[in-house]
Design an enzyme around this catalytic site. Structure first.
Site, PDB file in Angstrom:
ATOM      1  N   ASN A 197      -8.019 -18.767   4.515  1.00  0.00           N
ATOM      2  CA  ASN A 197      -8.777 -18.583   5.752  1.00  0.00           C
ATOM      3  C   ASN A 197      -8.953 -17.085   5.958  1.00  0.00           C
ATOM      4  O   ASN A 197      -8.004 -16.389   6.329  1.00  0.00           O
ATOM      5  CB  ASN A 197      -7.980 -19.216   6.913  1.00  0.00           C
ATOM      6  CG  ASN A 197      -8.610 -18.943   8.260  1.00  0.00           C
ATOM      7  OD1 ASN A 197      -9.739 -18.454   8.349  1.00  0.00           O
ATOM      8  ND2 ASN A 197      -7.883 -19.264   9.322  1.00  0.00           N
ATOM      9  N   TRP A 198     -10.155 -16.598   5.680  1.00  0.00           N
ATOM     10  CA  TRP A 198     -10.392 -15.151   5.742  1.00  0.00           C
ATOM     11  C   TRP A 198     -10.580 -14.652   7.183  1.00  0.00           C
ATOM     12  O   TRP A 198     -10.701 -13.453   7.409  1.00  0.00           O
ATOM     13  CB  TRP A 198     -11.600 -14.780   4.883  1.00  0.00           C
ATOM     14  CG  TRP A 198     -11.401 -15.007   3.410  1.00  0.00           C
ATOM     15  CD1 TRP A 198     -10.264 -15.460   2.789  1.00  0.00           C
ATOM     16  CD2 TRP A 198     -12.354 -14.802   2.360  1.00  0.00           C
ATOM     17  NE1 TRP A 198     -10.460 -15.542   1.429  1.00  0.00           N
ATOM     18  CE2 TRP A 198     -11.740 -15.152   1.131  1.00  0.00           C
ATOM     19  CE3 TRP A 198     -13.692 -14.365   2.324  1.00  0.00           C
ATOM     20  CZ2 TRP A 198     -12.401 -15.069  -0.094  1.00  0.00           C
ATOM     21  CZ3 TRP A 198     -14.343 -14.294   1.100  1.00  0.00           C
ATOM     22  CH2 TRP A 198     -13.704 -14.641  -0.098  1.00  0.00           C
ATOM     23  N   LYS A 199     -10.659 -15.576   8.114  1.00  0.00           N
ATOM     24  CA  LYS A 199     -10.812 -15.229   9.548  1.00  0.00           C
ATOM     25  C   LYS A 199     -11.956 -14.241   9.741  1.00  0.00           C
ATOM     26  O   LYS A 199     -12.946 -14.287   9.016  1.00  0.00           O
ATOM     27  CB  LYS A 199      -9.484 -14.701  10.104  1.00  0.00           C
ATOM     28  CG  LYS A 199      -8.316 -15.639   9.836  1.00  0.00           C
ATOM     29  CD  LYS A 199      -7.100 -15.346  10.663  1.00  0.00           C
ATOM     30  CE  LYS A 199      -5.971 -16.257  10.235  1.00  0.00           C
ATOM     31  NZ  LYS A 199      -4.829 -16.193  11.139  1.00  0.00           N
TER      32      LYS A 199
ATOM     33  N   HIS B 125      -8.176 -24.928  14.415  1.00  0.00           N
ATOM     34  CA  HIS B 125      -7.198 -23.862  14.123  1.00  0.00           C
ATOM     35  C   HIS B 125      -6.613 -23.381  15.456  1.00  0.00           C
ATOM     36  O   HIS B 125      -7.306 -23.348  16.473  1.00  0.00           O
ATOM     37  CB  HIS B 125      -7.890 -22.711  13.388  1.00  0.00           C
ATOM     38  CG  HIS B 125      -6.925 -21.697  12.858  1.00  0.00           C
ATOM     39  ND1 HIS B 125      -6.361 -20.725  13.659  1.00  0.00           N
ATOM     40  CD2 HIS B 125      -6.400 -21.516  11.619  1.00  0.00           C
ATOM     41  CE1 HIS B 125      -5.535 -19.993  12.920  1.00  0.00           C
ATOM     42  NE2 HIS B 125      -5.542 -20.451  11.686  1.00  0.00           N
TER      43      HIS B 125
ATOM     44  N   GLU C  84      -6.099 -20.573  16.588  1.00  0.00           N
ATOM     45  CA  GLU C  84      -6.836 -19.466  17.221  1.00  0.00           C
ATOM     46  C   GLU C  84      -8.078 -19.983  17.946  1.00  0.00           C
ATOM     47  O   GLU C  84      -8.508 -19.402  18.944  1.00  0.00           O
ATOM     48  CB  GLU C  84      -7.172 -18.408  16.165  1.00  0.00           C
ATOM     49  CG  GLU C  84      -5.914 -17.642  15.761  1.00  0.00           C
ATOM     50  CD  GLU C  84      -5.912 -17.076  14.357  1.00  0.00           C
ATOM     51  OE1 GLU C  84      -6.981 -17.000  13.726  1.00  0.00           O
ATOM     52  OE2 GLU C  84      -4.815 -16.737  13.867  1.00  0.00           O
TER      53      GLU C  84
ATOM     54  N   GLU D 229       0.412 -26.141  10.995  1.00  0.00           N
ATOM     55  CA  GLU D 229       0.563 -24.694  11.136  1.00  0.00           C
ATOM     56  C   GLU D 229       1.308 -24.390  12.434  1.00  0.00           C
ATOM     57  O   GLU D 229       0.697 -24.337  13.510  1.00  0.00           O
ATOM     58  CB  GLU D 229      -0.816 -24.027  11.186  1.00  0.00           C
ATOM     59  CG  GLU D 229      -1.636 -24.219   9.946  1.00  0.00           C
ATOM     60  CD  GLU D 229      -2.610 -23.063   9.766  1.00  0.00           C
ATOM     61  OE1 GLU D 229      -2.506 -22.381   8.737  1.00  0.00           O
ATOM     62  OE2 GLU D 229      -3.429 -22.825  10.659  1.00  0.00           O
TER      63      GLU D 229
ATOM     64  N   GLY E 136       0.608 -15.464  10.961  1.00  0.00           N
ATOM     65  CA  GLY E 136       0.399 -14.019  11.024  1.00  0.00           C
ATOM     66  C   GLY E 136       1.601 -13.238  11.514  1.00  0.00           C
ATOM     67  O   GLY E 136       1.495 -12.066  11.856  1.00  0.00           O
TER      68      GLY E 136
ATOM     69  N   SER F  49       2.321 -17.792   7.400  1.00  0.00           N
ATOM     70  CA  SER F  49       2.984 -16.718   6.646  1.00  0.00           C
ATOM     71  C   SER F  49       3.384 -17.137   5.229  1.00  0.00           C
ATOM     72  O   SER F  49       4.455 -16.758   4.745  1.00  0.00           O
ATOM     73  CB  SER F  49       4.190 -16.175   7.429  1.00  0.00           C
ATOM     74  OG  SER F  49       3.752 -15.591   8.644  1.00  0.00           O
TER      75      SER F  49
ATOM     76  N   GLY G 158      -3.604 -17.415   5.562  1.00  0.00           N
ATOM     77  CA  GLY G 158      -4.418 -16.424   6.263  1.00  0.00           C
ATOM     78  C   GLY G 158      -4.324 -15.080   5.572  1.00  0.00           C
ATOM     79  O   GLY G 158      -5.012 -14.798   4.597  1.00  0.00           O
ATOM     80  N   GLY G 159      -3.421 -14.224   6.065  1.00  0.00           N
ATOM     81  CA  GLY G 159      -3.315 -12.844   5.602  1.00  0.00           C
ATOM     82  C   GLY G 159      -3.285 -12.682   4.084  1.00  0.00           C
ATOM     83  O   GLY G 159      -4.006 -11.850   3.527  1.00  0.00           O
TER      84      GLY G 159
HETATM   85  C1  PEP Z   1      -3.702 -19.123   9.311  1.00  0.00           C
HETATM   86  O1  PEP Z   1      -4.316 -18.362  10.023  1.00  0.00           O
HETATM   87  O2  PEP Z   1      -4.112 -20.281   9.138  1.00  0.00           O
HETATM   88  C2  PEP Z   1      -2.487 -18.624   8.679  1.00  0.00           C
HETATM   89  C3  PEP Z   1      -1.668 -19.500   8.163  1.00  0.00           C
HETATM   90  O3  PEP Z   1      -2.286 -17.277   8.688  1.00  0.00           O
HETATM   91  P1  PEP Z   1      -1.088 -16.469   7.941  1.00  0.00           P
HETATM   92  O4  PEP Z   1      -1.022 -16.993   6.543  1.00  0.00           O
HETATM   93  O5  PEP Z   1      -1.531 -15.050   7.998  1.00  0.00           O
HETATM   94  O6  PEP Z   1       0.128 -16.753   8.706  1.00  0.00           O
END
Ligand code: PEP
Length: 240
Positions: A8-10, A92, A94, A159, A165, A204, A225-226
């Site tokens: 997920n490049w957000k 998600h 967010e 999640e 994050g 994470s 994500g990251g």
């Molecule tokens: C996400 O945003 O779906 C996520 C899991 O982010 P991260 O891997 O950065 O925790």
């Protein structure tokens, strides 16, 4: 079932960054896991062109529930499909947090995505206060029941909001307990079909912790994500 590693490049990067990242994934070589990347909407078409004919699928990060209409700034599921997406992340945390998306809204989006031929990845997860209070299964159970339509045919992602994050990954025991709970909830609702849904873990995930998380029973892959913003890390997770 093959596991899926979804990135997920957000809201990161411009088209050139997305193109470089997608191009770097071309050299992945044979993998035992499926890959999916979800760039910002404006970059889906460019990334889909680069990844066309490869095993790396492309997805959106959200869509509107309506087929079309006066919804300024929104994107329909058919538009994502038209741009080259095969999947879409829905619900998600967010989106739930910053756009006040309810379970009902998520369910309507899932129906729209499925009607457009997209595979929906529906995210569920408790926040820190809910886990501290011991409410995690209640919260996730409610999200599952209300966010999934009766004809759901997509992917789930657990999640925990406190792990997204933050660098705080859920323990293997926490992931095992929640993924088992989600599996049991799906089987109660959908019967034997509930056994077949893939349930990703997200929060994470890094190359260093991926192997142990991906080995937990009922974990069907990772939503990242990251670490999905660096090809080396994303591929490190896929190879873990
Ligand atoms: C996400 O945003 O779906 C996520 C899991 O982010 P991260 O891997 O950065 O925790």
């Amino acid at each position: 079932m093959r596991q899926t590693i979804a990135g997920n490049w957000k809201m990161h990067g411009l088209t050139q960054d997305a193109a470089s990242l997608a191009t770097a994934l071309l050299g992945a070589g044979p993998l035992t896991r499926d890959l999916l990347v979800c760039p910002p909407a404006t970059q889906i078409a460019a990334v889909a062109r680069i990844l066309a004919g490869t095993p790396v699928a492309v997805g959106g990060q959200d869509c509107h529930s309506a087929v079309q209409g006066a919804f300024t700034g929104d994107i329909s599921a058919a538009m994502l499909r038209d741009a080259g997406a095969s999947h879409v992340i829905l619900g998600h945390s967010e989106r739930r947090q910053y756009h006040a998306e309810s379970d009902d809204a998520v369910r309507a989006k899932v129906l729209a995505a499925q009607a457009a031929g997209l595979t929906a990845i529906v995210c569920v997860g408790e926040n820190d206060a809910e886990r501290q209070a011991g409410w995690e299964t209640g919260v996730v159970g409610k999200q599952l029941n209300a966010s999934l339509p009766d004809d759901f045919a997509g992917i789930l992602a657990y999640e925990p909001v406190w792990a997204i994050g933050t660098g705080r990954t859920a323990t293997e025991a926490d992931v095992a307990a929640m993924h088992l709970f989600i599996r049991q909830t799906l089987v109660r609702r959908f019967g034997p079909a509930g056994e077949a849904f893939s349930i990703l873990y997200g929060g994470s995930v890094r190359p260093a912790n991926a192997a142990s998380l991906l080995a937990v029973p009922h974990v069907g892959g990772a939503l990242v994500g990251g670490a999905s913003l660096k090809a080396e890390d994303f591929l490190g997770i896929a190879r873990a």
